[in-house]
Scaffold this motif. Sequence first.
Motif, PDB file in Angstrom:
ATOM      1  N   THR A 147       3.822  -0.982 -80.319  1.00 58.62           N
ATOM      2  CA  THR A 147       4.981  -0.648 -79.495  1.00 58.62           C
ATOM      3  C   THR A 147       4.627   0.590 -78.682  1.00 58.62           C
ATOM      4  OG1 THR A 147       6.531  -1.507 -81.146  1.00 58.62           O
ATOM      5  CG2 THR A 147       7.416   0.009 -79.502  1.00 58.62           C
ATOM      6  N   ALA A 148       4.894   0.561 -77.380  1.00 59.39           N
ATOM      7  CA  ALA A 148       4.508   1.671 -76.516  1.00 59.39           C
ATOM      8  C   ALA A 148       5.522   1.836 -75.395  1.00 59.39           C
ATOM      9  CB  ALA A 148       3.114   1.425 -75.935  1.00 59.39           C
ATOM     10  N   SER A 149       5.418   2.984 -74.713  1.00 59.45           N
ATOM     11  CA  SER A 149       6.348   3.278 -73.622  1.00 59.45           C
ATOM     12  C   SER A 149       5.588   3.757 -72.393  1.00 59.45           C
ATOM     13  CB  SER A 149       7.347   4.370 -74.042  1.00 59.45           C
ATOM     14  OG  SER A 149       8.183   3.916 -75.077  1.00 59.45           O
ATOM     15  N   PHE A 150       6.027   3.304 -71.227  1.00 59.61           N
ATOM     16  CA  PHE A 150       5.556   3.843 -69.955  1.00 59.61           C
ATOM     17  C   PHE A 150       6.447   5.038 -69.628  1.00 59.61           C
ATOM     18  CE2 PHE A 150       3.881  -0.425 -69.905  1.00 59.61           C
ATOM     19  CZ  PHE A 150       2.637  -0.275 -69.291  1.00 59.61           C
ATOM     20  N   VAL A 151       5.832   6.218 -69.501  1.00 57.96           N
ATOM     21  CA  VAL A 151       6.584   7.469 -69.400  1.00 57.96           C
ATOM     22  C   VAL A 151       6.171   8.230 -68.140  1.00 57.96           C
ATOM     23  CG1 VAL A 151       7.064   9.676 -70.531  1.00 57.96           C
ATOM     24  CG2 VAL A 151       6.740   7.607 -71.915  1.00 57.96           C
ATOM     25  N   ALA A 152       7.175   8.727 -67.417  1.00 59.42           N
ATOM     26  CA  ALA A 152       6.904   9.552 -66.241  1.00 59.42           C
ATOM     27  C   ALA A 152       6.363  10.902 -66.670  1.00 59.42           C
ATOM     28  CB  ALA A 152       8.179   9.726 -65.423  1.00 59.42           C
ATOM     29  N   ARG A 153       5.249  11.321 -66.079  1.00 56.01           N
ATOM     30  CA  ARG A 153       4.685  12.645 -66.352  1.00 56.01           C
ATOM     31  C   ARG A 153       5.236  13.694 -65.383  1.00 56.01           C
ATOM     32  NH1 ARG A 153       3.092  10.498 -70.912  1.00 56.01           N
ATOM     33  NH2 ARG A 153       0.965   9.712 -71.048  1.00 56.01           N
ATOM     34  N   GLU A 154       5.889  13.235 -64.331  1.00 52.32           N
ATOM     35  CA  GLU A 154       6.486  14.136 -63.349  1.00 52.32           C
ATOM     36  C   GLU A 154       7.728  13.474 -62.775  1.00 52.32           C
ATOM     37  OE1 GLU A 154       4.146  14.676 -59.775  1.00 52.32           O
ATOM     38  OE2 GLU A 154       3.181  12.713 -60.036  1.00 52.32           O
ATOM     39  N   ALA A 155       8.571  14.257 -62.153  1.00 51.94           N
ATOM     40  CA  ALA A 155       9.788  13.726 -61.555  1.00 51.94           C
ATOM     41  C   ALA A 155       9.453  12.897 -60.321  1.00 51.94           C
ATOM     42  CB  ALA A 155      10.727  14.868 -61.178  1.00 51.94           C
ATOM     43  N   GLY A 156      10.248  11.861 -60.082  1.00 56.63           N
ATOM     44  CA  GLY A 156      10.027  11.031 -58.906  1.00 56.63           C
ATOM     45  C   GLY A 156      10.990   9.872 -58.861  1.00 56.63           C
ATOM     46  N   VAL A 157      10.691   8.925 -57.988  1.00 53.30           N
ATOM     47  CA  VAL A 157      11.496   7.717 -57.824  1.00 53.30           C
ATOM     48  C   VAL A 157      10.638   6.523 -58.226  1.00 53.30           C
ATOM     49  CG1 VAL A 157      12.794   6.282 -56.207  1.00 53.30           C
ATOM     50  CG2 VAL A 157      12.829   8.774 -55.968  1.00 53.30           C
ATOM     51  N   VAL A 158      11.207   5.641 -59.024  1.00 53.88           N
ATOM     52  CA  VAL A 158      10.440   4.534 -59.603  1.00 53.88           C
ATOM     53  C   VAL A 158      10.487   3.300 -58.712  1.00 53.88           C
ATOM     54  CG1 VAL A 158      10.226   3.010 -61.604  1.00 53.88           C
ATOM     55  CG2 VAL A 158      10.941   5.375 -61.914  1.00 53.88           C
ATOM     56  N   ALA A 159       9.363   2.615 -58.648  1.00 60.36           N
ATOM     57  CA  ALA A 159       9.289   1.293 -58.008  1.00 60.36           C
ATOM     58  C   ALA A 159       8.146   0.521 -58.648  1.00 60.36           C
ATOM     59  CB  ALA A 159       9.079   1.409 -56.502  1.00 60.36           C
ATOM     60  N   GLY A 160       8.280  -0.796 -58.694  1.00 61.78           N
ATOM     61  CA  GLY A 160       7.214  -1.627 -59.238  1.00 61.78           C
ATOM     62  C   GLY A 160       7.421  -2.082 -60.664  1.00 61.78           C
ATOM     63  N   LEU A 161       8.638  -1.928 -61.188  1.00 62.12           N
ATOM     64  CA  LEU A 161       8.869  -2.347 -62.575  1.00 62.12           C
ATOM     65  C   LEU A 161       8.739  -3.857 -62.748  1.00 62.12           C
ATOM     66  CD1 LEU A 161      11.815   0.069 -63.332  1.00 62.12           C
ATOM     67  CD2 LEU A 161       9.564   0.119 -64.409  1.00 62.12           C
ATOM     68  N   GLY A 162       9.093  -4.607 -61.725  1.00 62.58           N
ATOM     69  CA  GLY A 162       8.913  -6.051 -61.793  1.00 62.58           C
ATOM     70  C   GLY A 162       7.450  -6.432 -61.853  1.00 62.58           C
ATOM     71  N   VAL A 163       6.604  -5.686 -61.153  1.00 66.19           N
ATOM     72  CA  VAL A 163       5.163  -5.940 -61.199  1.00 66.19           C
ATOM     73  C   VAL A 163       4.622  -5.601 -62.584  1.00 66.19           C
ATOM     74  CG1 VAL A 163       2.967  -5.530 -60.058  1.00 66.19           C
ATOM     75  CG2 VAL A 163       5.086  -5.293 -58.767  1.00 66.19           C
ATOM     76  N   LEU A 164       5.115  -4.512 -63.143  1.00 65.62           N
ATOM     77  CA  LEU A 164       4.718  -4.147 -64.506  1.00 65.62           C
ATOM     78  C   LEU A 164       4.988  -5.288 -65.481  1.00 65.62           C
ATOM     79  CD1 LEU A 164       4.095  -2.294 -66.938  1.00 65.62           C
ATOM     80  CD2 LEU A 164       6.388  -1.337 -66.675  1.00 65.62           C
ATOM     81  N   ALA A 165       6.181  -5.827 -65.442  1.00 64.36           N
ATOM     82  CA  ALA A 165       6.524  -6.932 -66.342  1.00 64.36           C
ATOM     83  C   ALA A 165       5.656  -8.154 -66.076  1.00 64.36           C
ATOM     84  CB  ALA A 165       7.999  -7.286 -66.187  1.00 64.36           C
ATOM     85  N   ALA A 166       5.371  -8.411 -64.804  1.00 63.47           N
ATOM     86  CA  ALA A 166       4.562  -9.571 -64.450  1.00 63.47           C
ATOM     87  C   ALA A 166       3.124  -9.421 -64.925  1.00 63.47           C
ATOM     88  CB  ALA A 166       4.597  -9.797 -62.939  1.00 63.47           C
ATOM     89  N   VAL A 167       2.583  -8.198 -64.849  1.00 66.26           N
ATOM     90  CA  VAL A 167       1.224  -7.960 -65.362  1.00 66.26           C
ATOM     91  C   VAL A 167       1.171  -8.244 -66.861  1.00 66.26           C
ATOM     92  CG1 VAL A 167      -0.524  -6.196 -65.820  1.00 66.26           C
ATOM     93  CG2 VAL A 167       0.588  -6.297 -63.582  1.00 66.26           C
TER      94      VAL A 167
END
Length: 275
Positions: A32-52
């Motif tokens: 079990t693991a988590s994708f974690v932001a190391r810095e502040a920002g705006v997220v995009a590409g979560l659908g690609v993450l799931a597809a990968v």
Amino acid sequence: MIELIRLALAEDLGERGDVTATATVPAGATTTASFVAREAGVVAGLGVLAAVCAEVDPSLLCTASVGDGARVRAGECLASVAGPTRALLVAERTALNFLTHLSGVATAAARYCEVVAGTWCTVRDTRKTLPGLRALQKAAVAAGGAANHRMGLYDGLLVKDNHAVAAGGVARATAAALSGAGDLEVQVEVDDLGELDAALQAGATCVLLDNFGLEDLRAAVDRCRPRGVFTEASGGVTLQTVRAIAETGVEAVAVGALTHSVQALDIGLDFEEVA
């Protein structure tokens, strides 16, 4: 998108696969693991993450904690994933390559929009995208709050300097484009006020003011606004210059840097439990 993901995985795995994971991780291990932001920002590409993850192994369960366009803080979880450890290690770098880049695009778009806030000027992207990534990059631009220009050469006419040279001048190129456009929008790029006047006399209703100084931008807006002509500025736009450009009264500003040289957002994958 799936073809792009398969290409990215293929260049990473080669003919022998993930030799490190095979050598060090038991075949039946799960994580079990988590994708974690190391810095502040705006997220995009979560659908690609799931597809990968799904492409590598359908048993990898990916659950997003936020949505595309979300503003996140350093340390915030973007998505969790659970499943076979070897599969997750295969997916990790490809998923992060897409996610960090697209989140970088979205973050840059948001920053430009913040700088021009209150000016009524729209930040737009360009066709200066990375090969094969245009649709994903433009979606990331939109997630960051900026607007998309045309997708390609097929969904709008943009008369640029080389078209004008080939057609015998800005006026001729403008007239020809308007005549052959059908229901598509025609935008005419001009390099100075003289070319602007030629385009306007030929009937242009949308102009791209390329590399104009601030004084000339204001003069161009004064000529175009009474005619109802849409004005967009372009050429070397940066976060340091975009506010002044927007304050000239142009209705849009084209920012190639949103896609051609953006800095990736720092995101990592943290393992939490291995069984």
